[in-house]
Motif scaffolding. Sequence first.
Motif, short mmCIF file in Angstrom:
data_model
loop_
_atom_site.label_atom_id
_atom_site.label_comp_id
_atom_site.label_asym_id
_atom_site.label_seq_id
_atom_site.Cartn_x
_atom_site.Cartn_y
_atom_site.Cartn_z
N ASP A 1 0.85 -1.21 0.00
CA ASP A 1 0.00 0.00 0.00
C ASP A 1 0.88 1.25 0.00
OD1 ASP A 1 -2.21 -1.57 0.23
OD2 ASP A 1 -2.73 -1.00 2.31
N VAL A 2 0.57 2.22 -0.87
CA VAL A 2 1.30 3.49 -0.85
C VAL A 2 0.47 4.48 -0.03
CG1 VAL A 2 2.16 5.42 -2.24
CG2 VAL A 2 2.45 3.07 -3.05
N LEU A 3 0.99 4.87 1.13
CA LEU A 3 0.22 5.75 2.02
C LEU A 3 0.37 7.20 1.61
CD1 LEU A 3 0.96 4.12 5.50
CD2 LEU A 3 -0.78 3.53 3.80
N VAL A 4 1.56 7.56 1.12
CA VAL A 4 1.83 8.92 0.64
C VAL A 4 2.73 8.79 -0.57
CG1 VAL A 4 3.15 11.03 1.13
CG2 VAL A 4 1.65 10.08 2.89
N ASP A 5 2.42 9.53 -1.65
CA ASP A 5 3.30 9.47 -2.82
C ASP A 5 4.14 10.73 -2.91
OD1 ASP A 5 4.50 8.23 -4.88
OD2 ASP A 5 2.65 7.86 -6.02
N ALA B 1 1.85 -1.72 14.24
CA ALA B 1 2.32 -3.08 13.95
C ALA B 1 2.73 -3.12 12.49
CB ALA B 1 1.20 -4.08 14.22
N GLY B 2 3.69 -4.00 12.15
CA GLY B 2 4.18 -4.06 10.77
C GLY B 2 5.32 -3.08 10.56
N GLN B 3 5.57 -2.74 9.28
CA GLN B 3 6.68 -1.83 8.96
C GLN B 3 6.27 -0.91 7.80
OE1 GLN B 3 10.00 -4.29 7.82
NE2 GLN B 3 10.66 -4.63 9.93
N LEU B 4 6.75 0.33 7.85
CA LEU B 4 6.58 1.26 6.71
C LEU B 4 7.97 1.55 6.16
CD1 LEU B 4 4.06 3.96 8.08
CD2 LEU B 4 3.57 1.86 6.79
N GLU B 5 8.08 1.64 4.81
CA GLU B 5 9.36 2.04 4.24
C GLU B 5 9.22 3.38 3.54
OE1 GLU B 5 10.42 -1.30 1.84
OE2 GLU B 5 8.92 -0.90 0.31
N VAL B 6 10.24 4.21 3.70
CA VAL B 6 10.26 5.51 3.04
C VAL B 6 11.19 5.36 1.85
CG1 VAL B 6 10.83 7.95 3.29
CG2 VAL B 6 9.85 6.69 5.22
N HIS C 1 10.47 2.21 9.02
CA HIS C 1 9.92 2.56 10.33
C HIS C 1 9.32 1.31 11.00
CE1 HIS C 1 10.60 6.78 9.90
NE2 HIS C 1 9.84 6.88 8.82
N GLN C 2 9.74 1.09 12.22
CA GLN C 2 9.28 -0.07 13.01
C GLN C 2 8.15 0.39 13.94
OE1 GLN C 2 10.85 -2.86 12.36
NE2 GLN C 2 12.70 -2.12 11.31
N PRO C 3 7.48 -0.55 14.62
CA PRO C 3 6.43 -0.16 15.57
C PRO C 3 6.94 0.86 16.59
CG PRO C 3 6.28 -2.50 15.15
CD PRO C 3 7.52 -2.02 14.44
N GLY C 4 6.16 1.90 16.81
CA GLY C 4 6.54 2.98 17.74
C GLY C 4 7.22 4.13 17.02
N GLN C 5 7.63 3.90 15.76
CA GLN C 5 8.29 4.99 15.02
C GLN C 5 7.26 5.73 14.16
OE1 GLN C 5 11.68 2.92 13.19
NE2 GLN C 5 12.93 3.76 14.84
N ILE D 1 5.80 6.85 0.91
CA ILE D 1 5.73 6.01 2.13
C ILE D 1 4.89 4.79 1.78
CG2 ILE D 1 4.98 5.88 4.52
CD1 ILE D 1 5.36 8.94 4.64
N ARG D 2 5.51 3.63 1.90
CA ARG D 2 4.88 2.40 1.45
C ARG D 2 4.90 1.38 2.57
NH1 ARG D 2 7.65 0.99 -3.85
NH2 ARG D 2 9.22 0.16 -2.44
N VAL D 3 3.90 0.51 2.56
CA VAL D 3 3.85 -0.52 3.60
C VAL D 3 4.79 -1.66 3.21
CG1 VAL D 3 2.36 -2.14 4.84
CG2 VAL D 3 1.46 0.10 4.12
N ARG D 4 5.72 -1.96 4.09
CA ARG D 4 6.71 -3.02 3.82
C ARG D 4 6.22 -4.34 4.40
NH1 ARG D 4 12.48 -2.71 3.03
NH2 ARG D 4 13.59 -4.44 4.00
N GLU D 5 5.57 -4.23 5.56
CA GLU D 5 5.05 -5.42 6.22
C GLU D 5 3.66 -5.06 6.75
OE1 GLU D 5 6.25 -7.27 10.24
OE2 GLU D 5 7.94 -7.63 8.87
N ALA D 6 2.65 -5.83 6.41
CA ALA D 6 1.26 -5.50 6.79
C ALA D 6 1.14 -5.29 8.29
CB ALA D 6 0.32 -6.61 6.33
N GLY D 7 0.22 -4.42 8.67
CA GLY D 7 0.04 -4.17 10.11
C GLY D 7 -0.99 -3.09 10.34
N GLU D 8 -0.72 -2.25 11.34
CA GLU D 8 -1.67 -1.17 11.70
C GLU D 8 -0.91 0.13 11.92
OE1 GLU D 8 -3.91 -2.17 15.17
OE2 GLU D 8 -5.65 -2.77 13.99
N VAL D 9 -1.53 1.24 11.52
CA VAL D 9 -0.91 2.55 11.77
C VAL D 9 -1.96 3.49 12.35
CG1 VAL D 9 0.75 2.35 9.87
CG2 VAL D 9 -1.47 3.42 9.44
#
Length: 561
Positions: A46-50, A63-68, A82-86, A103-111
Amino acid sequence: MTEPAPGAPVSMVLSAPTEQVFPTLTAAQVARIAPHGRVRRVERGDVLVDMGEQSLPFFVVLAGQLEVVRGSDVAEEIVVVHQPGQFTGEMSMLSGRRGLARIRVREAGEVIEVSQAKLMALVQTDSELSEILMRAFILRRVELIKRGSGDVVLVGSRHSGGTLRVKEFLTRNGHPYSYIDLDEDSGAQDFLDGFGVRVEDVPVLVCRGKAVLRNPTNAEIAECLGLNAPLDRTQVRDVVIVGAGPAGLAAAVYGSSEGLDVLILESTAPGGQAGSSSRIENYLGFPTGISGQDLAGRAYTQAQKFGAQMIIASSAKALACQRRPYAIQIDSGQAVPARTVIVATGAAYRKLSVDDLARFEGAGVYYGATAVEAQLCREEEVIVVGGGNSAGQAAVYLAQASKRVHMLVRAEGLAETMSRYLIRRIERNPVIELRTLTEVVGLEGGDRLQRVHTRDNRTGAVETLEVGHVFVMTGAEPTTKWLADCVVLDAKGFIKTGPDLSHDELTAAGWPLARAPHLLETSLPGVFAVGDVRSGNQKRVASAVGEGSTAVALVHQVLRE
Ligand SMILES: Cc1cc2nc3c(=O)[nH]c(=O)nc-3n(C[C@H](O)[C@H](O)[C@H](O)COP(=O)(O)OP(=O)(O)OC[C@H]3O[C@@H](n4cnc5c(N)ncnc54)[C@H](O)[C@@H]3O)c2cc1C
């Protein structure tokens, strides 16, 4: 694709501790953010921000991971995971500028997703989170600038004035960019030739990977990069501040923090003259000094944190002062209405017309001769340029500690421009060598100034002096032309305020109120002048900041009238 080093949060060597640039929030801190946003499930890919999006939301990973990610689809670089808490974001978050990364989802989870408006509210009310977020956003922007990794590529030449202007504009607005120098990269020149780019089209700016701008104006760059949030011209502001040097920035910080609706107009970039100083040593609270750009960047972010809106690369062209609310006409022909106005347009020091001047400003070229500058050139040779009293005072002062003072004046002598007592002191001082009909025609050096080329205008002979310090004392001109006849000026064009305005001047200006003008108020009710532009002001950062903040208290009084 380049990946971050295993186990490391980022693919870069950071100049600040990782826990400050990419902190992990505690469970309690995350819990305080949650009510300001919404928790959402995200899936891998998922692309959260382009890249290039404006008004970016802010994400905290539960939960999960986001990559920039930066760069094109074929040459992607993962900047950070970005890891949980970041959390995501950098300075664009608060300024409403376009985002520099995807900003893209690297590992599914919750934000937790928080809108820009809600984030602003949060940082204004939660001082602990405000400090963590603000520090991280600023440090992340610093890293991007250091790496030259923005969404802009500048192709230019050190021989083109436009290149220097664009570089200064991007740097002083804190926008990271990559630079290709035509003088060093012959392939780049062939490339531009192939596209029919003429000498006058240089520099070329590739903006956000899309638009290709040829020798763009600052306003065109601001537009392309989305440096300014949309301006609502129908909104009557409590105060419009013109000029974002130290005085205007201080007024913006105090005005917005005290709940005023503040708009700042700035013709180039925040910082003003102070922004061109490599190290301000005498500003309270910075014992080791602070660069003008650093100071301005902090103040700019601070003003935005409190909700002030700044429009960059937009000059005030005129003040419609016949009726209230006043209206400030800006470049584009638009006007913005204002209940009160703070004029903080400063003064422009007259500069030498030589190449590479900006490179040496603060690194060998100075506009003031105080103890700080004098210490830098102890037992060394210096040049003082100018034939007025300020140049004379500087020469006499510097002669106390310098090995030799070369005093350069373009006129035949000093008699027309300098007080007699100073001329006598100069003539009697063996350390000072007066060179009339002489001017500086070139500067040379590496990181700092090493040699100065001068020309004797009698003979045309050019001489090279092995001197690393030039004091430019050719005066400063107030930037008040845009005010036309709206306010009373002194003989040199600086704005008169408060008790400096005589009864006759106020009568002639049609002062309409029973009360006298407030301390920093001009001859126009509700229009204030602060900093270098004001008649009688001490030309210092501290006094500009003091006046900017004082004016806000007076704005409150006028708004209550
Ligand atoms: C190289 C250098 C080094 C210095 N070093 C020191 C130092 O070490 N310590 C110290 O105390 N002082 C120093 N000074 C002096 C100090 O920088 C100034 O006194 C201070 O910047 C004045 O602040 P200001 O906000 O009044 O005006 P300025 O800094 O002049 O800012 C005015 C701003 O208004 C903008 N502007 C002008 N006209 C318009 C318009 N029509 N519309 C919109 N915007 C406009 C300009 O672009 C500028 O950004 C230095 C000055 C220079 C040039």
